[in-house]
Design an enzyme around this catalytic site. Sequence first.
Site, mmCIF file in Angstrom:
data_model
loop_
_atom_site.group_PDB
_atom_site.id
_atom_site.type_symbol
_atom_site.label_atom_id
_atom_site.label_comp_id
_atom_site.label_asym_id
_atom_site.label_seq_id
_atom_site.Cartn_x
_atom_site.Cartn_y
_atom_site.Cartn_z
ATOM 1 N N HIS A 119 0.832 -1.204 0.000
ATOM 2 C CA HIS A 119 0.000 0.000 0.000
ATOM 3 C C HIS A 119 0.866 1.253 0.000
ATOM 4 O O HIS A 119 2.087 1.194 0.223
ATOM 5 C CB HIS A 119 -0.888 0.014 1.247
ATOM 6 C CG HIS A 119 -0.104 0.145 2.508
ATOM 7 N ND1 HIS A 119 0.646 -0.892 3.021
ATOM 8 C CD2 HIS A 119 0.090 1.194 3.349
ATOM 9 C CE1 HIS A 119 1.256 -0.485 4.118
ATOM 10 N NE2 HIS A 119 0.947 0.777 4.345
ATOM 11 N N ASP A 121 0.528 4.933 2.079
ATOM 12 C CA ASP A 121 -0.244 5.392 3.234
ATOM 13 C C ASP A 121 -1.282 6.458 2.850
ATOM 14 O O ASP A 121 -0.981 7.406 2.113
ATOM 15 C CB ASP A 121 0.690 5.962 4.314
ATOM 16 C CG ASP A 121 1.505 4.864 4.980
ATOM 17 O OD1 ASP A 121 1.047 3.707 5.040
ATOM 18 O OD2 ASP A 121 2.624 5.177 5.439
ATOM 19 N N HIS A 274 4.727 0.143 0.101
ATOM 20 C CA HIS A 274 5.516 -0.585 1.087
ATOM 21 C C HIS A 274 4.704 -1.716 1.685
ATOM 22 O O HIS A 274 3.475 -1.760 1.570
ATOM 23 C CB HIS A 274 6.075 0.355 2.158
ATOM 24 C CG HIS A 274 5.034 1.128 2.912
ATOM 25 N ND1 HIS A 274 4.397 2.227 2.379
ATOM 26 C CD2 HIS A 274 4.502 0.946 4.146
ATOM 27 C CE1 HIS A 274 3.533 2.698 3.254
ATOM 28 N NE2 HIS A 274 3.557 1.931 4.342
ATOM 29 N N ARG A 289 5.206 6.168 14.214
ATOM 30 C CA ARG A 289 5.044 6.716 12.858
ATOM 31 C C ARG A 289 4.425 8.104 12.881
ATOM 32 O O ARG A 289 3.426 8.312 13.565
ATOM 33 C CB ARG A 289 4.163 5.792 12.026
ATOM 34 C CG ARG A 289 3.880 6.321 10.622
ATOM 35 C CD ARG A 289 3.030 5.347 9.819
ATOM 36 N NE ARG A 289 1.848 6.007 9.298
ATOM 37 C CZ ARG A 289 0.818 5.384 8.737
ATOM 38 N NH1 ARG A 289 0.820 4.063 8.634
ATOM 39 N NH2 ARG A 289 -0.210 6.055 8.293
HETATM 40 C C1 OGA Z 1 3.292 1.809 8.258
HETATM 41 C C2 OGA Z 1 3.575 0.468 7.719
HETATM 42 C C3 OGA Z 1 5.146 -1.369 7.837
HETATM 43 C C4 OGA Z 1 6.015 -1.994 8.866
HETATM 44 O O1 OGA Z 1 3.695 2.069 9.404
HETATM 45 O O2 OGA Z 1 2.729 2.638 7.537
HETATM 46 O O3 OGA Z 1 3.006 0.103 6.717
HETATM 47 O O4 OGA Z 1 6.942 -2.742 8.478
HETATM 48 N N1 OGA Z 1 4.488 -0.238 8.390
HETATM 49 O O5 OGA Z 1 5.775 -1.771 10.066
HETATM 50 MN MN MN Z 2 1.949 1.911 5.791
#
Ligand code: OGA
Ligand code: MN
Length: 298
Positions: A119, A121, A274, A289
């Site tokens: 995806h 974000d 990602h 995050r």
């Molecule tokens: C995010 C995500 C991936 C991870 O925090 O947006 O997709 O590896 N994380 O934690």
């Molecule tokens: Mn993400």
Amino acid sequence: MTAVLSRAPPTDAPAQHFEVRPFDAPVGAEIVGLDIAEPINAADFQRIHRAHLEHHVLVFRDQRITPAQHIDFSRRFGPLEIHVLHQFQLKDHPEILIVSNIKENGEPIGLGDAGVYWHSDISYKPKPSLGSLLHAQELPSEGGDTLFADQHLAWEALSPELQQCILPLKAEHSYLAKYEELRAKNPWRPKLSQAQIDQVAPAVQPVVRTHPQTGRKALFVSEHFTTRIVGLPPGESDALLAELFAHSVKPEFVYRHAWAPHDLVFWDNRSLMHLAAGTPDHLRRRLNRTTVVGDTPF
Ligand code: OGA
Ligand code: MN
């Protein structure tokens, strides 16, 4: 004298000595020698900004920063998103979403299955994210990698015929698309209130977007959030999306990040998708995050 707190960039701070080292991978670079806890002057900030546009994902090594410093650095790139899952905000810092598989007294402290599907974000909102900054707090002894796929390369590798066919298309993105499926697998996922559901009405996005700062085109569909191509019969829409999903994450577009303690990873959601590779259930993983709000895609 009264102390004044200012968020203005400290243009007169001394230069920091840091290196931008591209990874031996299709995308990404590490930044070594920069201390985000110290002031970053305008020239250094420009260097970081340019490196981000060139490499799409930057790994700032060994950042011993507080949540407030993480937020302040993130804000230099734009306003911050408050995530719809307010249950997983860091206390006193709503700009930080806790990404973690840890349970305390049987309660999850964060979003435990963030990124289990590819995806970008916040693609489900009219103004998706410019980029996200994820700061390692506690890492598992194995697993827990994050993968990044370059959607400029994915676009460029399509046949000219397919490029022409998809260029005018739009697709619907929905936060709710996989929510109940994920909740069935992970019952700790909160049941959304009506107010939360109202915040995540589906958005329509171009299938191919243009990066607002570099002008490069990128594929912009994902298995997590994209539900359908607008105007196509369901069968055709499903088939085209399946083809694009499979193409967009080919190994030749991917950098796999193995986290080191105190890494701060800043990726461009306009250029990349990602994926969380997964962490064994018995091992603890926790990251903080921030999410920078971007522009309306075109
Ligand atoms: C995010 C995500 C991936 C991870 O925090 O947006 O997709 O590896 N994380 O934690
Ligand atoms: Mn993400």
